[in-house]
Each structure stands twice: as C-alpha cells, then as structure tokens.
Design a protein around this motif. Sequence first.
Motif, PDB file in Angstrom:
ATOM      1  N   GLY A   1       8.927   4.860   6.103  1.00  0.00           N
ATOM      2  CA  GLY A   1       7.512   5.498   7.024  1.00  0.00           C
ATOM      3  C   GLY A   1       6.477   4.790   7.210  1.00  0.00           C
ATOM      4  N   VAL A   2       5.649   4.494   6.231  1.00  0.00           N
ATOM      5  CA  VAL A   2       4.463   4.082   6.670  1.00  0.00           C
ATOM      6  C   VAL A   2       4.290   3.230   7.845  1.00  0.00           C
TER       7      VAL A   2
ATOM      8  N   ASN B   1      -1.454   9.279  -1.647  1.00  0.00           N
ATOM      9  CA  ASN B   1      -3.054  10.290  -0.762  1.00  0.00           C
ATOM     10  C   ASN B   1      -1.778  11.642   0.426  1.00  0.00           C
ATOM     11  N   ARG B   2      -0.849  11.643   0.380  1.00  0.00           N
ATOM     12  CA  ARG B   2       0.085  12.750   1.010  1.00  0.00           C
ATOM     13  C   ARG B   2      -0.241  14.200  -0.100  1.00  0.00           C
ATOM     14  N   ASP B   3       0.216  13.844  -1.666  1.00  0.00           N
ATOM     15  CA  ASP B   3       0.451  14.699  -2.345  1.00  0.00           C
ATOM     16  C   ASP B   3      -1.132  15.077  -1.856  1.00  0.00           C
ATOM     17  N   ARG B   4      -1.744  14.076  -2.310  1.00  0.00           N
ATOM     18  CA  ARG B   4      -3.614  15.278  -2.513  1.00  0.00           C
ATOM     19  C   ARG B   4      -3.153  15.674  -1.214  1.00  0.00           C
ATOM     20  N   TYR B   5      -3.284  15.478   0.161  1.00  0.00           N
ATOM     21  CA  TYR B   5      -2.892  15.956   1.162  1.00  0.00           C
ATOM     22  C   TYR B   5      -2.936  17.532   1.222  1.00  0.00           C
ATOM     23  N   ASP B   6      -1.313  17.422   1.276  1.00  0.00           N
ATOM     24  CA  ASP B   6      -0.836  18.573   0.675  1.00  0.00           C
ATOM     25  C   ASP B   6      -1.040  19.119  -0.493  1.00  0.00           C
TER      26      ASP B   6
ATOM     27  N   ARG C   1       1.002  -1.639  -0.125  1.00  0.00           N
ATOM     28  CA  ARG C   1       0.010   0.217   0.162  1.00  0.00           C
ATOM     29  C   ARG C   1       1.045   1.372  -0.544  1.00  0.00           C
ATOM     30  N   THR C   2       1.956   1.251  -0.027  1.00  0.00           N
ATOM     31  CA  THR C   2       3.132   2.140   0.306  1.00  0.00           C
ATOM     32  C   THR C   2       2.509   3.702  -0.931  1.00  0.00           C
ATOM     33  N   GLN C   3       2.526   2.797  -2.402  1.00  0.00           N
ATOM     34  CA  GLN C   3       2.853   3.827  -3.470  1.00  0.00           C
ATOM     35  C   GLN C   3       0.656   4.433  -2.922  1.00  0.00           C
ATOM     36  N   THR C   4      -0.198   4.134  -2.841  1.00  0.00           N
ATOM     37  CA  THR C   4      -1.363   4.523  -2.529  1.00  0.00           C
ATOM     38  C   THR C   4      -1.357   5.960  -1.014  1.00  0.00           C
ATOM     39  N   VAL C   5       0.155   5.285  -0.274  1.00  0.00           N
ATOM     40  CA  VAL C   5       0.325   6.353   0.999  1.00  0.00           C
ATOM     41  C   VAL C   5       1.124   8.050   0.013  1.00  0.00           C
TER      42      VAL C   5
ATOM     43  N   GLU D   1      -4.369  11.050   9.000  1.00  0.00           N
ATOM     44  CA  GLU D   1      -5.325  11.713   7.959  1.00  0.00           C
ATOM     45  C   GLU D   1      -4.576  12.040   6.540  1.00  0.00           C
ATOM     46  N   ARG D   2      -3.133  12.577   6.551  1.00  0.00           N
ATOM     47  CA  ARG D   2      -2.666  12.960   5.176  1.00  0.00           C
ATOM     48  C   ARG D   2      -2.320  11.598   4.935  1.00  0.00           C
ATOM     49  N   ASP D   3      -1.956  10.152   5.258  1.00  0.00           N
ATOM     50  CA  ASP D   3      -1.261   8.973   4.794  1.00  0.00           C
ATOM     51  C   ASP D   3      -2.963   8.721   3.768  1.00  0.00           C
ATOM     52  N   GLY D   4      -3.587   8.984   5.189  1.00  0.00           N
ATOM     53  CA  GLY D   4      -5.418   8.409   4.195  1.00  0.00           C
ATOM     54  C   GLY D   4      -5.817   7.428   4.694  1.00  0.00           C
ATOM     55  N   PHE D   5      -5.476   7.080   6.107  1.00  0.00           N
ATOM     56  CA  PHE D   5      -5.834   6.720   6.434  1.00  0.00           C
ATOM     57  C   PHE D   5      -7.258   7.039   7.465  1.00  0.00           C
ATOM     58  N   VAL D   6      -7.181   8.000   8.123  1.00  0.00           N
ATOM     59  CA  VAL D   6      -8.526   8.367   9.055  1.00  0.00           C
ATOM     60  C   VAL D   6      -8.583   9.528   7.942  1.00  0.00           C
ATOM     61  N   HIS D   7     -10.434   9.472   8.153  1.00  0.00           N
ATOM     62  CA  HIS D   7     -10.574  10.767   8.152  1.00  0.00           C
ATOM     63  C   HIS D   7     -11.625  11.661   8.657  1.00  0.00           C
ATOM     64  N   ARG D   8     -11.041  12.875   8.308  1.00  0.00           N
ATOM     65  CA  ARG D   8     -11.661  14.402   9.414  1.00  0.00           C
ATOM     66  C   ARG D   8     -12.744  14.670   9.262  1.00  0.00           C
TER      67      ARG D   8
END
Lengths: 119, 119
Positions: free
Chosen positions: B14-15, A110-115, A103-107, B61-68
């Motif tokens: 890191g993940v 997700n980080r890019d999207r968040y930032d 799942r590392t690529q997905t994470v 949340e940034r990693d996409g595990f948690v929804h706020r």
Amino acid sequence: MKADINDAMCPSRGVLEHVTSRWGVLVLVALRERSYRFSELRRHIGGVSEKMLAQTLQTLERDGFVHRDAKPVIPPRVDYSLTELGEEAAEQVEALGRWTEKRTQTVLANRDRYDEARS
Amino acid sequence: MKADINDAMCPSRGVLEHVTSRWGVLVLVALRERSYRFSELRRHIGGVSEKMLAQTLQTLERDGFVHRDAKPVIPPRVDYSLTELGEEAAEQVEALGRWTEKRTQTVLANRDRYDEARS
C-alpha cells in the motif's frame, strides 16, 4: 523536444506509468536478480493474476525493458530478462521498493497518529 | 516483522502504491523544489483535477510524507511541504522521474520497432 512529466500531453507520463505500475515495479525488481520463467515469476510476485502478469510483461517488452526469449523446446519454455534499458529502470525502481520496505513501519505509525488526531 | 513487497498481504504494498501513484509521484517531485499552495500545485501538475489533487495530498499527509500548513489568515492560505520522510521518498521518486524523461524517446522508438515487427 524535451520530455516533461508535468506536461499532461507528454509521452513520458505513459512511460512513468508503466515503470511505476503495481505489477511493473515488482516484475522489474524480480528480474534484477535473474531471469525468470512465467510460472516462476507468478509464484514470486504474490497476488498477481496470470492475465495481469502477461499484460505487464508484454507492456514492458514493448517499451524495451524486458526481453522475452521463447525457447523452441517441448514443452515450450519462455524466459524473461531485463534489457540494458530495463536494467536502468529496475535499478531506480528497486531503490524505491527497498526504501518503501524499510519505511513501512514508520508510515503505519504516521497513519495511526493522523487518524487518532481526527477521531 | 520484515516488510516484503512481494508478499500480497504486506502493508508495504500500500505504501508503494501511494508513492508510485500517478499524482503522488508528481506531487512529491514538485514539493522537492519548494512548498506550494494548493492552487499553485494544481497549475504546476498538468491534468490533475481538484478532487484528485486533494485526495493525493491527503493520502500523502496521512502517510507522513507531506506537511499541511493552514495559515489563519483571510483569505485562507494552505501550504504543502515535504516532511523529512517525504523528502526521502521524493528523492527516490524524482530520480525515477528524471530517468523516465531522459529515456522517453528511446522507449517510443522501442514501441515502434515492436509494433512494426508484428504488423
């Protein structure tokens, strides 16, 4: 007494920290394949220092997860392997490690999207 | 590119550290039951500081595990829940947490035996 990881005073907290420690996870996963000598293990686990690996192995040995077998030979030879309890821990931890790799690529996406949403 | 937790440079490291962090584990396990508000979660997880919980939730949340979910109400109300990806991570982590609780007594006995043999 029932162990409870949500209780700050429960000793299960400490056990959990050992099996989830940065190097503890990687040692358990490695030893699931086969037994390793110290130097082999150090090569296998990228980035671990001699000191941290020795400390991790000792912690896992004390908890009863790792068996240390010092062979009376010259030069000295020490093999590390999993105990039955360690095998159980390693099974859980390996499942988590493999899932993480998958799942590392997905994470990362997700980080890019968040930032981006916050820049 | 295939992720490899044994590679010191691989982002999977890191993940893995996020899902195995002291508070990350407990947040994921808690949210597997149901969604929580910040203050509820803080009461549920013994010993976590406000700062560490906020930091952990933001990382997850940034990693996409948690929804706020910040509700536009007065007083402000923020609910935290698992995403689908978080549900997957939490499943793995909960299995490890429950196993740890079940085996804590055995580990404590192992430590005593180890220390006695060396005293």
